[in-house]
Structure formats: C-alpha cells, structure tokens
Design an enzyme around this catalytic site. Structure first.
Site, short mmCIF file in Angstrom:
data_model
loop_
_atom_site.label_atom_id
_atom_site.label_comp_id
_atom_site.label_asym_id
_atom_site.label_seq_id
_atom_site.Cartn_x
_atom_site.Cartn_y
_atom_site.Cartn_z
CG ASP A 11 -2.22 -1.00 1.20
OD1 ASP A 11 -2.31 -1.38 0.27
OD2 ASP A 11 -2.68 -1.31 2.09
CG ASP A 130 -11.49 -1.74 -0.60
OD1 ASP A 130 -10.75 -2.77 -0.70
OD2 ASP A 130 -11.16 -0.79 -0.99
#
Length: 256
Positions: A11, A130
């Site tokens: 990330d 998500d």
C-alpha cells in the site's frame, strides 16, 4: 491443480509503503521498490501495489514508481489506485505492470471492466472489492469505495457476480473488518464470493498466522492470499509460509 499464490501487498501513500488497521492509522513501512525487490527474491508469487491515496486525492498513480518497480522485480505485478480510464490502464501496463486493479472507478462505471477486458485481455483486469459486514442484515457485506471512506450500498456478493459477468479476470477481495487486525481473513465472505464466481479470488485483510493463510485456501476457497503487516513487520517470511502450506499438502510453488 493450479498453484495457490502468496501475494505481498504494498500500500503506497506519497511514494512510501504504509500499513494501517481498518484502513486508518497509517504508518511508514518502507520504500516500495526495495520492498518489492525483497519479496520478489524471497519467493513471493506476485506483488500488488496499491496507491491508496490516488483516488481520494484525484491524482493518477505514480507511473515512474511502477516503472522502477517493474524493472527491479521478476514476478507478475498488479497496480491499482486512481485508474479511471482505458488510457490510465494502458499507461500502467506500458510502464511494466502485468495487471491493473480497478475499484472506485469500476463501481462508478462498470463498463470500464468490459472495455478493459476487451482491449487488454481479461487476464490484465483485476477488480478490487473493499467489503464491510452490514451490522443490520446477516450474511450481507457492503461495498465501500474511495479508500474505504464511502459506502456504496452495493451488496458485495452481487457486485462480485457482476464483475465476473463484465469480464474481469480476478477479484481482489478485502475485508475491511479484518484489514490490519491480524485476526484472520473473513472466511465466510471469501467463501461466498469464491463459490459464486469462476475466476480467481484473492483473499485480503486479516492474516495473522500460518493457520489463517491455510484457512483462506481450504475454507475460504480463495486462489491467492494477500499479505501485508505479517510480512512488513517480519513476523513470518514467504519461505516459512510456503514450507508450512506444502507440509499441509496444499499446491504451492516451492521456493527454488
């Protein structure tokens, strides 16, 4: 049988690898090119590189970093974050990414999935979901976008089926409830979606032990497991995970 994959996740925010819990409280975990190299040499099967601030800050993914990372690693590599057009997909693939991951943009315009698959091939198009458990309705997960900040109201299982129908080659499924907690993947969510679609599902969010990773494959029926905190913090190595899974008779590519 197709080998199950272990995929470190990088990330990235402002050019650095970061890690948080439940999508917040980000801390620095290193340089993406260095970490990508390290995991490539350590026996990872693939890498995922997500520019987590790109969509929110309305800027395109850092193509230069993708280029540098792709020059340094020898394994397939997925890039996501702020990709909202065919030109954006093309730019990243040309910079060296093997696949691109769409998230907010696919929810906004699902035709981007089919257009991308038609132009570049399904194998290049990953769609990230998500998902967060709905507190009021059992066995329902809501789809979030914009880095986990916005609830779309979409049902995660129905959205996964649509993604499959639109021609995506893979689903990257993150449990927002599990993200960074190291309490285990959301096995129920992963299994529900893996059973509904006939494309690979990457389990993400919550790996904290060897058994969690095994459960993602055996109980969750995922094709791959995404790993972040566990590796970045040095709790386990790719080698240790692979040796354990091979002993458990799972089809894993051994480290040469």
């Amino acid at each position: 049988m197709v080998a199950l994959r272990l995929i470190p996740c990088l990330d990235v925010s402002n050019g650095r690898v970061v890690k948080g819990v439940n999508f917040v409280g980000l801390r620095d975990a290193g340089d993406p090119v260095e970490l990508g190299c390290r995991y490539s040499k350590a026996g990872a099967d693939e890498l995922v590189f997500l520019d987590i601030t790109a969509t929110h800050e309305k800027r395109s993914t850092l193509v230069d970093m993708v280029r540098r990372t792709s020059e340094a690693v020898t394994i397939p590599f997925t890039v996501g974050g702020g990709i909202s057009s065919l030109n954006g997909i093309n730019e990243l693939l040309r910079a060296g990414a093997d696949k691109v991951s769409l998230n907010s943009s696919a929810v906004k315009d699902p035709s981007l999935i089919s257009q991308g698959a038609n132009r570049f091939g399904s194998q290049c198009i990953v769609v990230a979901i998500d998902a967060k458990k709905n507190k009021h309705i059992p066995n329902k997960w809501d789809v979030y976008v914009s880095g986990g900040r916005k609830n779309t109201g979409l049902d995660a299982i129905e959205w996964a089926e649509k993604i499959f129908e639109m021609g995506a080659g893979e689903i990257l499924l993150t449990s927002m409830d599990g993200d960074g907690t190291q309490n285990g993947y959301d096995i129920e969510l992963t299994r529900c979606i893996s059973e509904k679609v006939s494309i690979p599902v990457i389990a993400s969010g919550g790996a904290g032990s060897l058994s969690h990773i095994k459960d993602a494959f055996t109980l969750g029926k995922s094709s791959a497991a995404l790993l972040a905190s566990l590796l970045h913090d040095g709790q386990l190595t790719i080698r240790e995970i692979k040796e354990y899974l091979i002993k458990e008779n799972l089809p894993i590519r051994p480290i040469e």
